[in-house]
Design a protein around this motif. Sequence first.
Motif, PDB file in Angstrom:
ATOM      1  N   ALA A   1       0.832  -1.203   0.000  1.00 53.27           N
ATOM      2  CA  ALA A   1       0.000   0.000   0.000  1.00 53.27           C
ATOM      3  C   ALA A   1       0.872   1.260   0.000  1.00 53.27           C
ATOM      4  O   ALA A   1       0.578   2.226  -0.713  1.00 53.27           O
ATOM      5  CB  ALA A   1      -0.939   0.001   1.214  1.00 53.27           C
ATOM      6  N   ILE A   2       1.950   1.244   0.776  1.00 52.49           N
ATOM      7  CA  ILE A   2       2.869   2.385   0.817  1.00 52.49           C
ATOM      8  C   ILE A   2       3.487   2.608  -0.561  1.00 52.49           C
ATOM      9  O   ILE A   2       3.536   3.745  -1.052  1.00 52.49           O
ATOM     10  CB  ILE A   2       3.949   2.179   1.894  1.00 52.49           C
ATOM     11  CG1 ILE A   2       3.319   2.310   3.288  1.00 52.49           C
ATOM     12  CG2 ILE A   2       5.110   3.152   1.716  1.00 52.49           C
ATOM     13  CD1 ILE A   2       4.199   1.846   4.430  1.00 52.49           C
ATOM     14  N   ASP A   3       3.938   1.532  -1.193  1.00 56.38           N
ATOM     15  CA  ASP A   3       4.526   1.656  -2.535  1.00 56.38           C
ATOM     16  C   ASP A   3       3.524   2.250  -3.518  1.00 56.38           C
ATOM     17  O   ASP A   3       3.870   3.144  -4.304  1.00 56.38           O
ATOM     18  CB  ASP A   3       5.011   0.297  -3.043  1.00 56.38           C
ATOM     19  CG  ASP A   3       6.219  -0.232  -2.283  1.00 56.38           C
ATOM     20  OD1 ASP A   3       6.873   0.552  -1.563  1.00 56.38           O
ATOM     21  OD2 ASP A   3       6.495  -1.446  -2.399  1.00 56.38           O
TER      22      ASP A   3
ATOM     23  N   ARG B   1      -3.222  15.246  -3.057  1.00 58.32           N
ATOM     24  CA  ARG B   1      -1.926  15.101  -2.378  1.00 58.32           C
ATOM     25  C   ARG B   1      -2.112  15.017  -0.866  1.00 58.32           C
ATOM     26  O   ARG B   1      -1.517  14.175  -0.203  1.00 58.32           O
ATOM     27  CB  ARG B   1      -1.007  16.262  -2.749  1.00 58.32           C
ATOM     28  CG  ARG B   1       0.373  16.179  -2.104  1.00 58.32           C
ATOM     29  CD  ARG B   1       1.300  17.281  -2.591  1.00 58.32           C
ATOM     30  NE  ARG B   1       1.472  17.242  -4.030  1.00 58.32           N
ATOM     31  CZ  ARG B   1       2.320  16.437  -4.683  1.00 58.32           C
ATOM     32  NH1 ARG B   1       3.071  15.605  -3.993  1.00 58.32           N
ATOM     33  NH2 ARG B   1       2.417  16.463  -5.983  1.00 58.32           N
ATOM     34  N   GLY B   2      -2.969  15.865  -0.321  1.00 60.91           N
ATOM     35  CA  GLY B   2      -3.214  15.841   1.122  1.00 60.91           C
ATOM     36  C   GLY B   2      -3.817  14.521   1.580  1.00 60.91           C
ATOM     37  O   GLY B   2      -3.439  13.977   2.621  1.00 60.91           O
ATOM     38  N   ASP B   3      -4.761  14.000   0.786  1.00 60.91           N
ATOM     39  CA  ASP B   3      -5.375  12.715   1.113  1.00 60.91           C
ATOM     40  C   ASP B   3      -4.341  11.596   1.078  1.00 60.91           C
ATOM     41  O   ASP B   3      -4.309  10.739   1.965  1.00 60.91           O
ATOM     42  CB  ASP B   3      -6.502  12.384   0.135  1.00 60.91           C
ATOM     43  CG  ASP B   3      -7.700  13.316   0.269  1.00 60.91           C
ATOM     44  OD1 ASP B   3      -7.848  13.948   1.339  1.00 60.91           O
ATOM     45  OD2 ASP B   3      -8.477  13.396  -0.699  1.00 60.91           O
ATOM     46  N   ILE B   4      -3.512  11.595   0.047  1.00 61.34           N
ATOM     47  CA  ILE B   4      -2.500  10.552  -0.095  1.00 61.34           C
ATOM     48  C   ILE B   4      -1.489  10.627   1.038  1.00 61.34           C
ATOM     49  O   ILE B   4      -1.112   9.605   1.619  1.00 61.34           O
ATOM     50  CB  ILE B   4      -1.792  10.647  -1.460  1.00 61.34           C
ATOM     51  CG1 ILE B   4      -2.785  10.336  -2.588  1.00 61.34           C
ATOM     52  CG2 ILE B   4      -0.597   9.693  -1.526  1.00 61.34           C
ATOM     53  CD1 ILE B   4      -2.246  10.625  -3.975  1.00 61.34           C
TER      54      ILE B   4
ATOM     55  N   SER C   1       0.727   8.281   5.934  1.00 64.69           N
ATOM     56  CA  SER C   1       1.049   8.387   7.360  1.00 64.69           C
ATOM     57  C   SER C   1       0.435   7.222   8.141  1.00 64.69           C
ATOM     58  O   SER C   1       1.095   6.593   8.980  1.00 64.69           O
ATOM     59  CB  SER C   1       0.537   9.719   7.899  1.00 64.69           C
ATOM     60  OG  SER C   1       0.770   9.817   9.278  1.00 64.69           O
ATOM     61  N   VAL C   2      -0.816   6.906   7.847  1.00 64.08           N
ATOM     62  CA  VAL C   2      -1.493   5.796   8.530  1.00 64.08           C
ATOM     63  C   VAL C   2      -0.811   4.469   8.201  1.00 64.08           C
ATOM     64  O   VAL C   2      -0.540   3.655   9.094  1.00 64.08           O
ATOM     65  CB  VAL C   2      -2.990   5.753   8.137  1.00 64.08           C
ATOM     66  CG1 VAL C   2      -3.644   4.459   8.617  1.00 64.08           C
ATOM     67  CG2 VAL C   2      -3.717   6.965   8.691  1.00 64.08           C
TER      68      VAL C   2
ATOM     69  N   LEU D   1       2.599  -0.076   9.787  1.00 59.70           N
ATOM     70  CA  LEU D   1       3.752  -0.919   9.476  1.00 59.70           C
ATOM     71  C   LEU D   1       4.714  -0.948  10.663  1.00 59.70           C
ATOM     72  O   LEU D   1       5.217  -2.013  11.039  1.00 59.70           O
ATOM     73  CB  LEU D   1       4.455  -0.405   8.218  1.00 59.70           C
ATOM     74  CG  LEU D   1       5.693  -1.167   7.750  1.00 59.70           C
ATOM     75  CD1 LEU D   1       5.367  -2.621   7.448  1.00 59.70           C
ATOM     76  CD2 LEU D   1       6.292  -0.488   6.526  1.00 59.70           C
ATOM     77  N   ARG D   2       4.937   0.208  11.283  1.00 59.38           N
ATOM     78  CA  ARG D   2       5.794   0.252  12.479  1.00 59.38           C
ATOM     79  C   ARG D   2       5.194  -0.581  13.611  1.00 59.38           C
ATOM     80  O   ARG D   2       5.910  -1.282  14.330  1.00 59.38           O
ATOM     81  CB  ARG D   2       6.009   1.702  12.936  1.00 59.38           C
ATOM     82  CG  ARG D   2       6.953   2.494  12.071  1.00 59.38           C
ATOM     83  CD  ARG D   2       7.326   3.833  12.693  1.00 59.38           C
ATOM     84  NE  ARG D   2       6.192   4.684  12.983  1.00 59.38           N
ATOM     85  CZ  ARG D   2       5.641   5.553  12.130  1.00 59.38           C
ATOM     86  NH1 ARG D   2       6.127   5.675  10.905  1.00 59.38           N
ATOM     87  NH2 ARG D   2       4.616   6.304  12.488  1.00 59.38           N
ATOM     88  N   VAL D   3       3.882  -0.532  13.778  1.00 61.28           N
ATOM     89  CA  VAL D   3       3.209  -1.319  14.818  1.00 61.28           C
ATOM     90  C   VAL D   3       3.434  -2.815  14.578  1.00 61.28           C
ATOM     91  O   VAL D   3       3.740  -3.567  15.510  1.00 61.28           O
ATOM     92  CB  VAL D   3       1.700  -0.979  14.872  1.00 61.28           C
ATOM     93  CG1 VAL D   3       0.938  -1.986  15.721  1.00 61.28           C
ATOM     94  CG2 VAL D   3       1.486   0.434  15.394  1.00 61.28           C
TER      95      VAL D   3
END
Length: 118
Positions: A31-33, A52-55, A60-61, A66-68
Amino acid sequence: MNRHSYDPERASALLPLLRSITAEIRERSEAIDALELELQDLGTTRRGRERRGDIEGDLSVERRELRVARRELERLGCTLDEDHPLRVLIPGADGELDHGFAWSPLDGKLQSLELLSR
């Protein structure tokens, strides 16, 4: 017994959880890619600026989740193998990764790291 030590039986018992965590890591990474590609392809139109703001919010989410997922692996004493994407390294009975196990969702087999290094 160290809570981050696993004999073959305990390591095998981790596999359903590792399967779930690595699936989440794979999905979040994909999803990040995709979002990063979409962000690169945006123009400078008003619609592009709005999108751009939505993306960026979605990115960020996805990065946070992914860090979690990675922290969940760390909480178990496990880590992702830097040389093999999605392969999880599991500490052995002495708590050391060198004497532990490796598991990958690609082949599904729990393998002894000592046997792999020979």
